[in-house]
Motif scaffolding. Structure first.
Motif, mmCIF file in Angstrom:
data_model
loop_
_atom_site.group_PDB
_atom_site.id
_atom_site.type_symbol
_atom_site.label_atom_id
_atom_site.label_comp_id
_atom_site.label_asym_id
_atom_site.label_seq_id
_atom_site.Cartn_x
_atom_site.Cartn_y
_atom_site.Cartn_z
ATOM 1 N N ASP A 1 16.648 22.393 -15.841
ATOM 2 C CA ASP A 1 16.761 23.397 -16.906
ATOM 3 C C ASP A 1 18.207 23.672 -17.288
ATOM 4 N N ILE B 1 19.019 21.175 -19.999
ATOM 5 C CA ILE B 1 18.227 21.422 -21.198
ATOM 6 C C ILE B 1 18.727 22.671 -21.922
ATOM 7 N N GLU C 1 16.819 20.474 -26.146
ATOM 8 C CA GLU C 1 15.608 19.777 -25.708
ATOM 9 C C GLU C 1 15.718 18.264 -25.851
ATOM 10 N N ARG D 1 16.035 16.214 -22.746
ATOM 11 C CA ARG D 1 14.886 16.057 -21.850
ATOM 12 C C ARG D 1 14.271 14.660 -21.990
ATOM 13 N N VAL E 1 13.129 13.018 -14.754
ATOM 14 C CA VAL E 1 12.766 14.339 -14.240
ATOM 15 C C VAL E 1 11.727 14.213 -13.131
ATOM 16 N N CYS F 1 16.292 16.876 -11.941
ATOM 17 C CA CYS F 1 16.555 15.631 -12.653
ATOM 18 C C CYS F 1 17.634 14.844 -11.928
#
Length: 364
Positions: A31, A34, A39, A42, A47, A57
């Motif tokens: 997170d 991100i 986004e 991602r 991940v 990740c």
């Protein structure tokens, strides 16, 4: 020379200059990347989850973990770091695991000197690896932000302008008409228009959570929120006078001295005060020249920009003219807002760069 040999050579150079080697953990909280990079990253990360379900990740880059480690151990105290090792990111036509090396200068208040030092060490490092033919491309997010602010552009429209520049679509893309889908969600779009990106994203995610929506069409709540943010930005217009000034700015290109003179002329003609950003640009160029760098060989382009919120000033890329794909072999810049996002209690300046070793020396 192998990539491992390249890391050894670069780290030796950087440590001699006071940049201590660090090696953040390969597994990192997903997170964090991100939230800071959007986004889009991602889709390029590898991940997994730990036993409690927390998303982790494989380290997609070094800068964010290095900055987080600096905050933990040094706070606002200045320090320099070097690193070298594997990073993991899905890349079209290239390996998802590759070696990077780089350096980060955190906490120095003499920003112009630090910028020139990072670029100087980047070029010295390349030459040490046998890369003597290269092109240096410069940009300045500080100038772009200063110009947009001086024009009085609203925050939502400002984000839209920067996205248009980064995407290469130019300001012409800002004239797209509002579609039926956007009209259907006009209430929500109006609610988030003008909010800070993080706050607007959290607001949309909360609404989706209340509605019990986790995924739609394969997209996560965070990805849906990003799409609503983009649509909200598309509602914002740009006055013709501001557009004309921005178009003229985006046409500026040349060596740093030519470019900054063109910026001065633009500011004078438009009646805008860009003195602080111009002074920073000229001071940085002076420090580059003082380091013996051939500034006249560098190329500034006003269209060269980065979309990440934390880039605040000088940015650069070094390219190998023998590569047909135009991908950089070194990239870096100033990111004074990053440590704020990571929890710093006061602004902490920072600048750094990374080397794509597989693009420089290749695999043995």
């Amino acid at each position: 020379m192998t990539e491992t040999d390249a890391i050894i050579a670069l780290i030796a150079l950087f440590e001699r200059e006071g940049y201590a080697r660090v090696e953040p953990a390969v597994l990192q909280p997903a997170d964090m990347f991100i939230d800071l990079s959007g986004e889009d990253i991602r889709r390029r990360m590898f991940v997994t989850q730990d036993a409690s379900g927390t998303e982790l990740c494989l380290r997609p880059e070094y800068t964010i973990p290095v900055c987080l480690g600096h905050l933990t151990h040094h706070g606002a105290q200045p320090a320099g770091y070097s690193y070298g090792g594997p990073v993991f990111r899905m890349r079209a036509g290239e390996s998802g695991e590759f070696l990077q090396a780089g350096l980060e200068s955190i906490g120095r208040v003499d920003a112009s000197a630090a910028d020139a030092e990072i670029l100087g060490l980047a070029l010295e490092g390349l030459e040490q690896l046998g890369q003597t033919s290269y092109r240096v491309k410069l940009g300045d997010m500080g100038l772009l932000h200063a110009l947009i602010d001086a024009l009085g552009v609203a925050p939502a429209a400002k984000r839209r302008v920067i996205r248009a520049i980064v995407s290469g679509q130019g300001l012409a893309s800002l004239s797209e008409p509002e579609g039926q889908t956007q009209q259907e969600h006009a209430g929500l779009l109006a609610a988030i228009e003008g909010q800070a990106p993080h706050a607007a994203k959290a607001f949309v995610e909360d609404i989706l959570s209340i509605a019990g929506i986790a995924r739609v069409g394969g997209r996560s709540a965070g990805e849906i929120a990003e799409r609503f943010l983009a649509r909200a930005a598309n509602r914002s217009g740009l006055a013709d006078a501001a557009r004309d000034v921005l178009e003229r700015y985006l046409a500026i290109a040349g060596d740093p001295d030519q470019a900054i003179q063109a910026v001065k002329n633009l500011a004078k003609d438009a009646g805008l005060d860009l003195s602080a950003a111009v002074s920073a640009f000229e001071e940085r160029t002076g420090f580059m020249a003082a380091r013996g760098l051939d500034v006249s060989a560098f190329s500034f382009a006003a269209t060269f920009a980065r979309n990440l919120d934390y880039y605040t000033g000088f940015i650069f890329e070094v390219q190998d003219p023998k590569r047909s794909d135009g991908k950089p072999i070194v990239g870096g810049g100033r990111y004074d807002r990053l440590l704020d996002h990571l929890g710093a209690t006061a602004p902490i300046p920072a600048v750094g760069c990374s080397f794509w070793l597989d693009r420089i020396v290749g695999r043995p």
